[in-house]
Write a protein that holds these residues in place. Sequence first.
Motif: not given
Length: 278
Positions: A201-216
């Motif tokens: 659950g925590a990882s999913l929330l953090d991943l949503i918050k960090s989605r702007h750097v996934l492409g990099e």
Amino acid sequence: MDSLYAIILGIVEGITEFLPISSTGHLIVAGELLRGMQAHPWSKDMRDAFEVIIQGGAILAVLVYYWKDFLKIGTIGRDPTQRKLWTSVLVGCIPAVILGALFGSKIKHFLFTPSVVAWALIVGGVLIWLVESRKVTPTVHRIEEITPVKALGIGAVQCLALLWPGFSRSASSILGGMMLGLDRPAATQLSFYLGFITLGGASLLDLIKSRHVLGEIGAVNMLLGIGVSFVVAYLSIGWLLRFVSTNNFKPFAIYRVIVGVILLVLIAAGVLSNGNMA
């Protein structure tokens, strides 16, 4: 170098996530070593996001390792044993969910420093040694025997990892289980189950918050990190279960103290910055 970085951190995450030695502390050391070798190519936002991504590989390893047990969730409507087990697991997650929602960001902002992590490793190691030194006969030998009340107590102890970065979620939940009467294999298995839900659950929330750097970070690096973390975590789970069936946790206690002292020495020598990592 991006791929090498992804593989190394995937290995570190896979080994340390479910062992009672703190994945946070080890990722700090690995990051500093890579930076010293000029093999640290990513920004802080990218590193933070990647650590969440590779944690997903470790979480997936629990699901695959215990896939037969997780399939039994579908029988909770007619199987009282499964209903009691998964009710207990969910109840055990409640303290961490509440504490994380209320104070998670503040704790991360003010306490997420290498020195805090180092002392958490040392104190946690001492506590593991003390718990293992008790002459107490366990009363719970199968995870299905855990009651919601015991699970709630274990979940409360698990919050040590949230309150004190570097203490280790697996160490706190295993310690809590042993203090409340579980034998080592049962406490370890419950720690895996609690981790699957709380970390997931925590990882999913953090991943949503960090989605702007996934492409990099790049798809190849993400797949590498997840894949390596998954394989290594799967092997670590099996090894730990075999280990605790015939051994105690004192070797991990010694190891934690050594790593904590090394971190403090690196900080004192100026090799490792003690700035906030959040």
